[in-house]
Write a protein that holds these residues in place. Structure first.
Motif, PDB file in Angstrom:
ATOM      1  N   PHE A   1       0.830  -1.200   0.000  1.00  0.00           N
ATOM      2  CA  PHE A   1       0.000   0.000   0.000  1.00  0.00           C
ATOM      3  C   PHE A   1       0.868   1.255   0.000  1.00  0.00           C
ATOM      4  CE2 PHE A   1      -1.835   3.392   2.598  1.00  0.00           C
ATOM      5  CZ  PHE A   1      -3.013   3.654   1.928  1.00  0.00           C
ATOM      6  N   TRP A   2       1.921   1.267   0.810  1.00  0.00           N
ATOM      7  CA  TRP A   2       2.794   2.433   0.899  1.00  0.00           C
ATOM      8  C   TRP A   2       3.728   2.533  -0.299  1.00  0.00           C
ATOM      9  CZ3 TRP A   2       1.149   5.804   4.198  1.00  0.00           C
ATOM     10  CH2 TRP A   2       0.459   5.379   5.341  1.00  0.00           C
ATOM     11  N   LYS A   3       4.136   1.394  -0.850  1.00  0.00           N
ATOM     12  CA  LYS A   3       5.006   1.421  -2.021  1.00  0.00           C
ATOM     13  C   LYS A   3       4.287   1.993  -3.245  1.00  0.00           C
ATOM     14  CE  LYS A   3       7.904  -2.511  -0.664  1.00  0.00           C
ATOM     15  NZ  LYS A   3       8.308  -3.905  -1.011  1.00  0.00           N
ATOM     16  N   LYS A   4       2.978   1.783  -3.310  1.00  0.00           N
ATOM     17  CA  LYS A   4       2.185   2.302  -4.437  1.00  0.00           C
ATOM     18  C   LYS A   4       1.400   3.523  -3.972  1.00  0.00           C
ATOM     19  CE  LYS A   4       0.475  -0.828  -7.198  1.00  0.00           C
ATOM     20  NZ  LYS A   4      -0.236  -1.955  -7.821  1.00  0.00           N
ATOM     21  N   TYR A   5       2.095   4.430  -3.319  1.00  0.00           N
ATOM     22  CA  TYR A   5       1.464   5.533  -2.605  1.00  0.00           C
ATOM     23  C   TYR A   5       0.469   6.305  -3.462  1.00  0.00           C
ATOM     24  CZ  TYR A   5       1.078   9.450   0.645  1.00  0.00           C
ATOM     25  OH  TYR A   5       0.594  10.384   1.525  1.00  0.00           O
ATOM     26  N   ALA A   6       0.886   6.752  -4.639  1.00  0.00           N
ATOM     27  CA  ALA A   6       0.014   7.577  -5.488  1.00  0.00           C
ATOM     28  C   ALA A   6      -0.048   7.018  -6.899  1.00  0.00           C
ATOM     29  CB  ALA A   6       0.503   9.018  -5.496  1.00  0.00           C
TER      30      ALA A   6
ATOM     31  N   TYR B   1      -7.330  -6.072   3.080  1.00  0.00           N
ATOM     32  CA  TYR B   1      -6.306  -6.114   4.120  1.00  0.00           C
ATOM     33  C   TYR B   1      -5.896  -4.703   4.528  1.00  0.00           C
ATOM     34  CZ  TYR B   1      -5.499 -11.140   4.390  1.00  0.00           C
ATOM     35  OH  TYR B   1      -5.640 -12.491   4.634  1.00  0.00           O
ATOM     36  N   TRP B   2      -5.890  -3.781   3.564  1.00  0.00           N
ATOM     37  CA  TRP B   2      -5.596  -2.405   3.946  1.00  0.00           C
ATOM     38  C   TRP B   2      -6.742  -1.818   4.761  1.00  0.00           C
ATOM     39  CZ3 TRP B   2      -2.743   1.131   5.515  1.00  0.00           C
ATOM     40  CH2 TRP B   2      -3.214   2.440   5.617  1.00  0.00           C
ATOM     41  N   ILE B   3      -7.969  -2.096   4.393  1.00  0.00           N
ATOM     42  CA  ILE B   3      -9.106  -1.615   5.182  1.00  0.00           C
ATOM     43  C   ILE B   3      -9.000  -2.121   6.618  1.00  0.00           C
ATOM     44  CG2 ILE B   3     -11.616  -1.725   5.437  1.00  0.00           C
ATOM     45  CD1 ILE B   3     -10.666   0.067   3.154  1.00  0.00           C
ATOM     46  N   LEU B   4      -8.599  -3.383   6.764  1.00  0.00           N
ATOM     47  CA  LEU B   4      -8.430  -3.943   8.110  1.00  0.00           C
ATOM     48  C   LEU B   4      -7.310  -3.245   8.861  1.00  0.00           C
ATOM     49  CD1 LEU B   4      -9.004  -6.074  10.290  1.00  0.00           C
ATOM     50  CD2 LEU B   4      -7.486  -7.647   9.043  1.00  0.00           C
ATOM     51  N   ALA B   5      -6.168  -3.044   8.204  1.00  0.00           N
ATOM     52  CA  ALA B   5      -5.042  -2.384   8.863  1.00  0.00           C
ATOM     53  C   ALA B   5      -5.404  -0.958   9.262  1.00  0.00           C
ATOM     54  CB  ALA B   5      -3.832  -2.385   7.921  1.00  0.00           C
ATOM     55  N   ASN B   6      -6.090  -0.250   8.381  1.00  0.00           N
ATOM     56  CA  ASN B   6      -6.485   1.118   8.692  1.00  0.00           C
ATOM     57  C   ASN B   6      -7.466   1.159   9.858  1.00  0.00           C
ATOM     58  OD1 ASN B   6      -6.634   3.987   8.131  1.00  0.00           O
ATOM     59  ND2 ASN B   6      -8.666   3.597   7.289  1.00  0.00           N
ATOM     60  N   ALA B   7      -8.370   0.186   9.909  1.00  0.00           N
ATOM     61  CA  ALA B   7      -9.328   0.138  11.008  1.00  0.00           C
ATOM     62  C   ALA B   7      -8.616  -0.117  12.336  1.00  0.00           C
ATOM     63  CB  ALA B   7     -10.364  -0.952  10.744  1.00  0.00           C
ATOM     64  N   ILE B   8      -7.614  -0.992  12.326  1.00  0.00           N
ATOM     65  CA  ILE B   8      -6.880  -1.293  13.563  1.00  0.00           C
ATOM     66  C   ILE B   8      -6.158  -0.049  14.076  1.00  0.00           C
ATOM     67  CG2 ILE B   8      -4.941  -2.598  14.510  1.00  0.00           C
ATOM     68  CD1 ILE B   8      -5.729  -4.901  12.670  1.00  0.00           C
ATOM     69  N   VAL B   9      -5.453   0.633  13.176  1.00  0.00           N
ATOM     70  CA  VAL B   9      -4.724   1.835  13.583  1.00  0.00           C
ATOM     71  C   VAL B   9      -5.688   2.921  14.054  1.00  0.00           C
ATOM     72  CG1 VAL B   9      -3.196   3.671  12.782  1.00  0.00           C
ATOM     73  CG2 VAL B   9      -2.797   1.321  12.051  1.00  0.00           C
ATOM     74  N   THR B  10      -6.810   3.079  13.346  1.00  0.00           N
ATOM     75  CA  THR B  10      -7.779   4.104  13.727  1.00  0.00           C
ATOM     76  C   THR B  10      -8.363   3.828  15.107  1.00  0.00           C
ATOM     77  OG1 THR B  10      -8.350   4.523  11.407  1.00  0.00           O
ATOM     78  CG2 THR B  10      -9.946   5.210  13.078  1.00  0.00           C
ATOM     79  N   VAL B  11      -8.689   2.572  15.379  1.00  0.00           N
ATOM     80  CA  VAL B  11      -9.239   2.221  16.697  1.00  0.00           C
ATOM     81  C   VAL B  11      -8.218   2.504  17.795  1.00  0.00           C
ATOM     82  CG1 VAL B  11      -9.959   0.283  18.138  1.00  0.00           C
ATOM     83  CG2 VAL B  11     -10.900   0.538  15.827  1.00  0.00           C
TER      84      VAL B  11
ATOM     85  N   PHE C   1      -7.237   6.526  -1.668  1.00  0.00           N
ATOM     86  CA  PHE C   1      -8.004   6.865  -2.871  1.00  0.00           C
ATOM     87  C   PHE C   1      -7.422   6.152  -4.090  1.00  0.00           C
ATOM     88  CE2 PHE C   1      -9.279   9.568  -6.430  1.00  0.00           C
ATOM     89  CZ  PHE C   1     -10.635   9.715  -6.189  1.00  0.00           C
ATOM     90  N   ALA C   2      -6.089   6.113  -4.188  1.00  0.00           N
ATOM     91  CA  ALA C   2      -5.442   5.434  -5.312  1.00  0.00           C
ATOM     92  C   ALA C   2      -5.718   3.929  -5.273  1.00  0.00           C
ATOM     93  CB  ALA C   2      -3.932   5.684  -5.279  1.00  0.00           C
ATOM     94  N   LEU C   3      -5.763   3.349  -4.077  1.00  0.00           N
ATOM     95  CA  LEU C   3      -6.063   1.924  -3.947  1.00  0.00           C
ATOM     96  C   LEU C   3      -7.466   1.615  -4.457  1.00  0.00           C
ATOM     97  CD1 LEU C   3      -5.347  -0.926  -2.863  1.00  0.00           C
ATOM     98  CD2 LEU C   3      -6.278  -0.183  -0.648  1.00  0.00           C
ATOM     99  N   GLY C   4      -8.443   2.440  -4.086  1.00  0.00           N
ATOM    100  CA  GLY C   4      -9.801   2.244  -4.588  1.00  0.00           C
ATOM    101  C   GLY C   4      -9.875   2.399  -6.090  1.00  0.00           C
ATOM    102  N   TRP C   5      -9.116   3.328  -6.636  1.00  0.00           N
ATOM    103  CA  TRP C   5      -9.066   3.537  -8.088  1.00  0.00           C
ATOM    104  C   TRP C   5      -8.570   2.271  -8.781  1.00  0.00           C
ATOM    105  CZ3 TRP C   5     -10.322   8.503  -9.975  1.00  0.00           C
ATOM    106  CH2 TRP C   5     -10.126   8.712 -11.332  1.00  0.00           C
ATOM    107  N   ARG C   6      -7.513   1.657  -8.224  1.00  0.00           N
ATOM    108  CA  ARG C   6      -6.963   0.430  -8.809  1.00  0.00           C
ATOM    109  C   ARG C   6      -7.905  -0.753  -8.596  1.00  0.00           C
ATOM    110  NH1 ARG C   6      -2.431   2.336  -5.915  1.00  0.00           N
ATOM    111  NH2 ARG C   6      -2.568   0.567  -4.488  1.00  0.00           N
ATOM    112  N   ARG C   7      -8.675  -0.732  -7.523  1.00  0.00           N
ATOM    113  CA  ARG C   7      -9.609  -1.832  -7.252  1.00  0.00           C
ATOM    114  C   ARG C   7     -10.698  -1.912  -8.319  1.00  0.00           C
ATOM    115  NH1 ARG C   7     -12.630  -5.791  -6.074  1.00  0.00           N
ATOM    116  NH2 ARG C   7     -11.135  -6.553  -7.578  1.00  0.00           N
TER     117      ARG C   7
END
Length: 224
Positions: free
Chosen positions: A76-81, A94-104, A159-165
């Motif tokens: 995710f970080w390597k493909k930043y933009a 998996y990124w959604i999960l990681a982001n949720a963990i950090v946010t919590v 946002f870039a990840l969703g674009w690629r999805r």
């Protein structure tokens, strides 16, 4: 009229049934002959498998089907933009999960810090009057600042990840803009199955220069 009194303007010769006519011309009745000039609409057809390195990871321009949690996080970080290429369902969720963990963790730390600050900075005298000792909520502000920094650091790559999805589902990237209006759209796009035709979005800069060939998965098929 002929000598034997047969009129020349009698019934014309019966041309025969359509089947008989078509047999005379060598074509079956009712079958349209193919147009020699008509060409099928050109379609993008991937031609080669995605290469992988010694660790089994594909290049950054390609999707990674079946990626693990840690690999998805670092990728995710390597493909930043990067808005070209595709992202598998594993990379997305998996990124959604990681982001949720950090946010919590950050929001929880802020909440706990503020509760602890209120409890420690407020005193009650013998008359039941409460007062503050003027202390500063250091822990709460620290976690709040970390949360803001995390949000700022992840807004573009998310946002870039969703674009690629949506590319992986063979949809144009701007479809992801719908998720900015309604959150349910991001869930829908996240669960869409991979479409091999989405390989048209891989390495667009190199394809326009005529460098390289289109790529697809390594033959194992999309696994999310």
């Amino acid at each position: 009229m002929t000598n034997d009194q047969t009129p020349l303007w009698g019934q014309p010769e019966h041309p025969g049934t359509p089947d008989q006519q078509s047999q005379q011309h060598g074509q079956p009745y009712g079958q349209q002959q193919p147009d020699a000039q008509q060409q099928p609409y050109p379609q993008f057809v991937p031609t080669a498998p995605i290469p992988r390195d010694a660790s089994g990871a594909p290049p950054l321009w390609a999707p990674w089907y079946g990626v693990g949690f840690l690999d998805a996080f670092t990728r995710f970080w390597k493909k930043y933009a990067r808005f070209d290429g595709r992202a598998s369902r594993s990379e997305f969720w998996y990124w959604i999960l990681a982001n949720a963990i950090v946010t919590v963790i950050l929001v929880g730390g802020y909440t706990a810090g503020m509760i602890a600050w209120v409890a420690s900075s407020t005193t009650v005298d013998e008359y039941g009057r409460s007062s503050s000792n003027g202390s500063f909520p250091v822990v709460g502000v620290l976690f709040l600042g970390l949360f803001v920094l995390w949000w700022l650091a992840t807004i573009v790559p998310t946002f870039a990840l969703g674009w690629r999805r949506v590319h992986d589902a063979n949809l144009a990237g701007p479809f992801w803009l719908i998720s900015l209006v309604t959150g349910i759209a991001s869930i829908v796009f996240g669960v869409l199955e991979s479409n091999p035709a989405g390989a048209q979005y891989d390495r667009p800069d190199e394809r326009l220069r005529g460098v390289g060939t289109p790529f697809v998965d390594d033959g194992t098929g999309p696994r999310g």
